[in-house]
Write an enzyme that holds these catalytic residues in place. Structure first.
Site, PDB file in Angstrom:
ATOM      1  N   HIS A   7      80.533  78.482  -1.825  1.00 29.23           N
ATOM      2  CA  HIS A   7      79.286  79.424  -1.343  1.00 29.23           C
ATOM      3  C   HIS A   7      79.938  80.509  -1.735  1.00 29.23           C
ATOM      4  CE1 HIS A   7      76.427  76.845   0.699  1.00 29.23           C
ATOM      5  NE2 HIS A   7      75.803  76.255  -0.646  1.00 29.23           N
ATOM      6  N   CYS A  23      76.873  81.428   7.355  1.00 30.75           N
ATOM      7  CA  CYS A  23      76.314  80.630   7.400  1.00 30.75           C
ATOM      8  C   CYS A  23      75.385  80.031   7.961  1.00 30.75           C
ATOM      9  CB  CYS A  23      76.957  79.449   6.945  1.00 30.75           C
ATOM     10  SG  CYS A  23      78.394  79.260   5.656  1.00 30.75           S
TER      11      CYS A  23
END
Length: 279
Positions: free
Chosen positions: A169, A263
């Site tokens: 990511h 996250c």
């Protein structure tokens, strides 16, 4: 207080890791055979939440859903800019049921929610830097999803190609520090994307491989304070040299699933016109 850095008060959405586990492997960090201490994960998450509150930020919580061990990674639940929400569509079936849970939360909270149309894993791959949307692709979010972001938010979208599966990511390879400055790991990006980042952010902080290996770039900045993994000591020193205040938190248990402070943290941007700023 560092006089040349301005803190912007944030609204965050988080999900307590009540059902945290590593039951499958959908990124290189995950090993289902390795033991996981849920109580320790919850304690680390609670320290992160309390850190935000102590800094003066607002933290909302979404109810964790049994059977969704990765729901703690709230950053993947949506992209929120100017009070508009682009919902998510996960690549992996193990996380698919997180999408309606997050969408429902935003709908109940009164936000305008738009369909993603393509695989799109929220703020894990979409980071706002000033007026620009930095959008990652290569492992999770589809390149086609970037056009949807531009149409919904009406902002320029800069596509960045990720090439190292450990940094699957964008928020594992790049941190937005303020409207003009980012920190990133060059090797996590394709040569073309590295060139784009050099042009857009000539004063960027370049992370070392050692700091990236402890997910040091998976950090949260309010423009003055940077909350990052305590193990990322080199990056912390580099940030301090630039005038940022660093706050180290231990997210090592949660890192077993491939995540860190960012996250676990979704930024809820209600508007750009109304913004509470503290000096």
């Amino acid at each position: 207080m560092t006089p040349d850095k301005i803190m912007a008060r944030r609204r965050f959405l988080m999900c307590r890791p009540t059902h945290f586990a590593v039951e499958y492997a959908i990124n290189p960090w995950m090993d289902p055979a390795a033991p996981v201490d849920v109580d320790r994960a919850v304690a680390q998450w609670e320290t992160l939440r309390r850190t935000y509150l102590d800094l003066g930020h607002r933290v909302d919580e979404i109810e964790p859903v049994p059977g969704l061990p990765d729901m703690v990674f709230a950053a993947n639940g949506a992209t929120v800019v100017d009070g508009r929400v682009v919902a998510v569509q996960f690549r992996d079936p193990q996380r698919a049921d997180e999408a309606p849970a997050y969408r429902s939360w935003f709908e109940r909270a009164g936000f305008e929610v738009f369909d993603p149309k393509h695989v799109n894993e929220g703020e894990g791959d979409v980071l706002l830097a000033g007026d620009l949307l930095l959008a990652g692709t290569g492992f999770r979010t589809a390149h086609a999803a970037h056009a949807r972001l531009q149409e919904v938010f009406g902002r320029p979208v800069i596509t960045l190609q990720l090439v190292d599966p450990r940094f699957y990511h964008l928020d594992t390879a790049l941190c937005v520090l303020d409207e003009r400055t980012v920190a990133y790991l060059p090797a996590a990006f394709s040569p073309g994307s590295q060139a784009v980042l050099r042009r857009l952010f000539p004063d960027a902080i370049l992370a070392t491989a050692a700091d990236a290996a402890v997910l040091g770039l998976n950090a949260v900045s309010d423009g003055r304070n940077v909350v990052l993994p305590v193990q990322a000591t080199g990056l912390a020193s580099a940030l301090q040299e630039r005038g940022y205040v660093t706050i180290g938190v231990d997210m090592s248990e949660i890192r077993k699933a491939g995540g860190g402070p960012k996250c676990c943290t979704l930024t809820v941007r209600e508007t750009t016109a109304v913004r509470e700023v503290a000096r």
